[in-house]
Scaffold this active site. Structure first.
Site, PDB file in Angstrom:
ATOM      1  N   ARG A   1       0.821  -1.216   0.000  1.00 17.81           N
ATOM      2  CA  ARG A   1       0.000   0.000   0.000  1.00 17.81           C
ATOM      3  C   ARG A   1       0.848   1.255   0.000  1.00 17.81           C
ATOM      4  NH1 ARG A   1      -4.252  -2.893   4.134  1.00 17.81           N
ATOM      5  NH2 ARG A   1      -5.489  -3.873   2.473  1.00 17.81           N
TER       6      ARG A   1
ATOM      7  N   GLN B   1     -10.067  33.497 -10.233  1.00 19.86           N
ATOM      8  CA  GLN B   1     -10.057  32.940  -8.877  1.00 19.86           C
ATOM      9  C   GLN B   1     -10.473  31.473  -8.830  1.00 19.86           C
ATOM     10  OE1 GLN B   1     -12.833  34.317  -5.583  1.00 19.86           O
ATOM     11  NE2 GLN B   1     -10.956  35.394  -4.979  1.00 19.86           N
TER      12      GLN B   1
ATOM     13  N   GLU C   1      -4.463  -3.524  -4.180  1.00 20.07           N
ATOM     14  CA  GLU C   1      -3.937  -3.545  -2.803  1.00 20.07           C
ATOM     15  C   GLU C   1      -4.992  -3.121  -1.788  1.00 20.07           C
ATOM     16  OE1 GLU C   1      -1.084  -4.749  -1.776  1.00 20.07           O
ATOM     17  OE2 GLU C   1      -0.232  -5.111  -3.754  1.00 20.07           O
ATOM     18  N   GLY C   2      -6.252  -3.348  -2.123  1.00 18.87           N
ATOM     19  CA  GLY C   2      -7.353  -2.993  -1.224  1.00 18.87           C
ATOM     20  C   GLY C   2      -8.037  -1.718  -1.678  1.00 18.87           C
TER      21      GLY C   2
ATOM     22  N   GLU D   1     -12.620   1.534   0.278  1.00 22.51           N
ATOM     23  CA  GLU D   1     -13.529   1.077   1.342  1.00 22.51           C
ATOM     24  C   GLU D   1     -12.794   0.180   2.332  1.00 22.51           C
ATOM     25  OE1 GLU D   1     -15.721   2.571  -2.016  1.00 22.51           O
ATOM     26  OE2 GLU D   1     -14.211   0.987  -1.919  1.00 22.51           O
TER      27      GLU D   1
END
Length: 199
Positions: free
Chosen positions: A6, A42, A126-127, A130
């Site tokens: 991760r 802006q 790798e996940g 969530e």
């Protein structure tokens, strides 16, 4: 491990986010509308300011997770935080970069459309995002459900399905394996064909 992986995904996401920001910033400084650079409007200026701020925050989380790993410290939560933040920042940065480019953001002559495609996968492997939130939440306030989940996971690992699947893999290499499904007596070795089933 997933924790180490991760960190790598977070670093990848940071690279995508940084590239998207730099491309958008350069374009905003060169492109003019109504006699002014679009960065002087802006709405565009604030968008770029938010992008750089969020990228820096994600970078610090990633550095912290990497530092903890290099020190041999447990870093499950920190790695999850880094990946979650960096991947979501990368997606937001790529999306906003396309917004800065306008219609040009969709064409392949400019790089930001590729950044948008590349960024999405960092929220998945790798996940997923969530899952990262599940990991972080569990570290904050462990609930009664987590021991039950861990126990059930161990039961699955000990199940006949897993052991028989392992036996099948060994059988493909011509190995002998003790299988609880087919051994006629404790400790008996049997030659197996590939098989797997649930019980």
């Amino acid at each position: 491990t997933l924790d180490a992986g991760r960190i790598g995904i977070a670093a990848q996401a940071l690279g995508i986010a940084q590239a998207a920001f730099e491309a958008a910033a350069e374009y905003a400084c060169d492109r003019k509308t109504f006699g002014r650079r679009i960065i002087d409007h802006q709405a565009i200026g604030f968008m770029l300011a938010d992008m750089e701020t969020e990228i820096m925050a994600a970078r610090m989380l990633t550095y912290r997770a990497a530092w903890m790993k290099s020190c041999g410290k447990r870093h499950s939560k920190e790695s999850a935080m880094a990946k979650l933040m960096a991947s979501e920042v990368a997606n937001k940065a790529a999306k906003n970069a396309i917004q800065v480019f306008g219609g040009n953001g969709y064409v392949t002559e400019y790089p930001v459309e590729r950044f948008y495609r590349d960024a999405k996968i960092t929220e998945i492997y790798e996940g997923t995002s969530e899952i990262q939130r599940v990991v972080i939440a569990a570290s904050i306030a462990p609930s009664d459900a987590w021991p039950q989940l861990a126990s059930r996971t161990q039961e699955l690992l000990d199940s006949r399905y897993v052991r028989c699947t392992a036996a099948s893999l060994q059988a493909r290499r011509g190995a002998k394996h003790v299988c609880p499904c087919r051994a006629r007596s404790p400790g008996q070795e049997v030659s197996l064909l590939p098989h797997a089933h649930w019980r």
